[in-house]
Design an enzyme around this catalytic site. Structure first.
Site, PDB file in Angstrom:
ATOM      1  CG  LEU A   1     -74.950  41.349  75.346  1.00  0.00           C
ATOM      2  CD1 LEU A   1     -74.551  40.381  74.243  1.00  0.00           C
ATOM      3  CD2 LEU A   1     -73.714  41.850  76.078  1.00  0.00           C
TER       4      LEU A   1
ATOM      5  CG  HIS B   1     -79.288  45.351  86.828  1.00  0.00           C
ATOM      6  ND1 HIS B   1     -79.106  43.991  86.958  1.00  0.00           N
ATOM      7  CD2 HIS B   1     -80.526  45.613  87.321  1.00  0.00           C
ATOM      8  CE1 HIS B   1     -80.175  43.459  87.503  1.00  0.00           C
ATOM      9  NE2 HIS B   1     -81.056  44.418  87.749  1.00  0.00           N
TER      10      HIS B   1
END
Length: 344
Positions: A125, A229
């Site tokens: 993605l 992240h």
């Protein structure tokens, strides 16, 4: 208008441009032309029915219809770990106790695991930073679940998604520095790149085969276990809103969490409904944004719009119908874009 379609051979150059923007830790979209070309060919072969289960995968392109530009991708691997072993760490518990000394302690441990072998995987993605707006990320992520709902017979019962773990602005991973570097003597981005292009044999050859204690890691490494992240946080929230959960597995390189679910438990799979297309001259707006996809396996399309829908029909403008590659009378799969919205 933004729409989803299957990847095409002609997308290679655009895919390479996207790969330049991913940054360290994004394993599944390496900047490697030969690898990306092979992957596109493998995806197309899957749609054409030419791959074994171990090689099957899908890659979807997000396209801006005004410029015909590919601005994002997302994928599904059908059955992971059947060709090359699939590795992750299971975060478990080891108990140490002595009744004589009155000591009882629970300690977290990491154990190398192949538990997700044979599961499907949501992967790859990535959305161009210039297009991270207007629900484009929602469309790019959730179109895969709509495809799963339409073609459940082509997938296993369980699905996972590996989330990108924590690394700093220089691509340095605290978890890797505390653990992986001792076994691989590679920088994090080097190991990450090798994994991305399919060179995975070194993992089995070099990773420790025995469990080890989390307490032995540096405090900074312990803190990032199962954390994502910052750029990946929106993607995690999207998948969790659809029913995927962290169940104690993390990536062996950066300790990013693995989300998982039974396919039948995903909101979009459970709540999507079929509606017949009616094309109208002027758009009829409904009360909520809808995720809409056709039922054409080799020519899958998906969009987000606020079209009006009733118990039998969905009312589309000609532009929306064209984006979905449908005509009046055909069937579409429809679901509210967000979980909090009302059902159809």
């Amino acid at each position: 208008m933004m729409f989803i379609r299957p990847i095409q051979k002609e997308d290679l150059a655009a895919l390479l441009q996207l790969a330049q923007k991913t940054g360290t830790g994004f394993t599944s979209l390496p900047h490697n032309e030969a690898h990306l070309e092979q992957r596109i060919d493998r995806m197309i072969a899957t749609w054409e029915g030419g791959n074994t289960l171990a090689d099957q995968g899908y890659l979807f392109a997000l396209v801006d219809s005004e410029t015909n530009t590919l601005v994002g991708v997302s994928g599904i691997e059908v059955a992971i770990g059947l060709n090359d072993p699939w590795y992750d760490f299971h975060v478990g518990t080891q108990v140490h106790a002595s009744k004589e000394l009155g000591i009882y302690r629970q300690m977290k441990k990491l154990s190398l695991s192949n538990d997700h072998t044979g599961n499907s995987e949501l992967c790859t993605l990535f959305l161009d930073p210039d297009y991270r707006k207007d629900k484009n990320g929602q469309l790019l992520s959730k179109c895969r679940l709509l495809f799963l709902a339409a073609f459940k017979d082509k997938f296993p019962k369980r699905i996972i998604a590996e989330m990108r773990g924590v690394s700093d602005e220089n691509g340095r991973s605290p978890f890797w520095e505390s653990l992986g570097r001792h076994f691989f003597t590679l920088d994090f981005d080097q190991a990450d790149y090798l994994t991305g292009i399919g060179s995975k044999s070194f993992i089995a050859e070099l990773m420790p085969k025995h469990a080890f204690y989390v307490d032995f890691l540096t405090p900074s490494a312990q803190q990032v276990i199962a954390e994502v992240h910052p750029n990946t946080l929106p993607a995690r929230r999207i998948l969790e809103s659809e029913g995927m959960r962290y169940e104690g597995y993390v990536d062996i390189f950066d300790a990013g969490p693995t989300l998982e679910a039974y396919t039948d438990d995903l909101r979009i799979v459970k709540k999507s409904r079929m509606r017949q297309v009616t094309i109208v001259e002027s758009a009829l707006l409904g009360e909520q944004p809808l995720l809409i996809g056709n039922e054409k396996y080799q020519d899958f399309r998906a969009i987000i719009c606020n079209s009006q829908v009733d118990a039998a029909h969905i009312y589309l403008s000609q532009a929306e119908a064209d984006a979905l590659a449908v005509v009046s009378g055909e069937q579409l799969r429809v679901v509210p874009l967000f979980e909090k919205e009302s059902t159809l």
